[in-house]
Design a protein around this motif. Structure first.
Motif, PDB file in Angstrom:
ATOM      1  N   TYR A 100       0.838  -1.210   0.000  1.00  0.00           N
ATOM      2  CA  TYR A 100       0.000   0.000   0.000  1.00  0.00           C
ATOM      3  C   TYR A 100       0.870   1.256   0.000  1.00  0.00           C
ATOM      4  O   TYR A 100       0.614   2.191  -0.765  1.00  0.00           O
ATOM      5  N   PRO A 106      -4.198   0.778  -4.234  1.00  0.00           N
ATOM      6  CA  PRO A 106      -4.779   2.046  -3.746  1.00  0.00           C
ATOM      7  C   PRO A 106      -5.192   2.033  -2.278  1.00  0.00           C
ATOM      8  O   PRO A 106      -5.272   3.082  -1.652  1.00  0.00           O
ATOM      9  N   SER A 155      -2.866   2.040 -10.299  1.00  0.00           N
ATOM     10  CA  SER A 155      -2.398   2.553  -9.018  1.00  0.00           C
ATOM     11  C   SER A 155      -1.034   3.220  -9.151  1.00  0.00           C
ATOM     12  O   SER A 155      -0.802   4.307  -8.615  1.00  0.00           O
TER      13      SER A 155
END
Length: 201
Positions: A100, A106, A155
């Motif tokens: 992350y 995301p 992402s």
């Protein structure tokens, strides 16, 4: 108890902050959930209630259940230094959290799913354990055949997050965990001392 999969905004409103990341629905309703919303008279929260809420917030934030959280706290208590800061450092060192932080996913739940579905490697080997603790010197990356996944590409298109304890190599789509994070550099608003006081009772 199973992992929480219900409405994220409802939990964020409960704690008064977007603990799962940017949330447009929370911005429109940034008050406690319930039939009467702001109009409902709420009792003053006790010291124990504040401490318990802080622990629950961190559990939701990092996606950790009660037994696992207790084990993590016990490990933090055995380490040198402040227990509260050690707790945050251990949680930040989890594989799903690092994915992350790198911007490969995301959200933390999305990062957990990538790890569980064998898209992530740890020191060159596929690792499907989201709670695996990454140590300084370890290399975390995306599996070769998973680099073209749309969710990962989308992402990363927003730019990898920059943290001093992670060295990101965009060409290889991997990062080196250089050192343990410093509490002051962790952006989340957490009162770890309240958690320590809760477990000290």
């Amino acid at each position: 108890m199973a992992r929480y999969t219900g409405p994220k905004t409802k939990i964020a409103r409960k704690f008064g902050e977007p603990i799962f990341g940017p949330d447009k629905y929370f911005e429109h309703k940034n008050y406690p959930p319930g039939q009467h919303g702001l109009a409902k008279k709420r009792k003053k929260t006790s010291e124990y209630g504040i401490q318990l809420a802080e622990k629950q917030k961190v559990k939701y934030m990092y996606g950790v259940l009660e037994r696992q959280f207790r084990k993590t706290y016990a490990a933090a208590a055995k380490m040198k230094g402040r227990t509260g800061e050690n707790l945050i450092v251990i949680l930040e060192s989890r594989l799903d959290n690092i994915i992350y932080r790198l911007g490969i996913a995301p959200t933390r739940p999305a990062a957990r799913q990538l790890v569980s579905h064998c898209h992530i490697t740890l020191n060159g080997e596929v690792c499907n354990v989201p709670s695996a603790i990454v140590k300084p010197g370890d290399v975390v990356g995306v599996r070769e055949r998973s680099k073209s996944l749309e969710v990962i590409q989308d992402s990363l298109a927003h730019g990898a997050n920059k943290y001093s304890w992670l060295e990101w190599d965009a060409a290889k789509c991997e990062a080196k965990f250089t050192t343990l994070p410093v509490r002051s550099e962790v952006p989340e608003t957490i009162n770890e001392q309240a958690i320590v006081e809760l477990y000290s009772k």
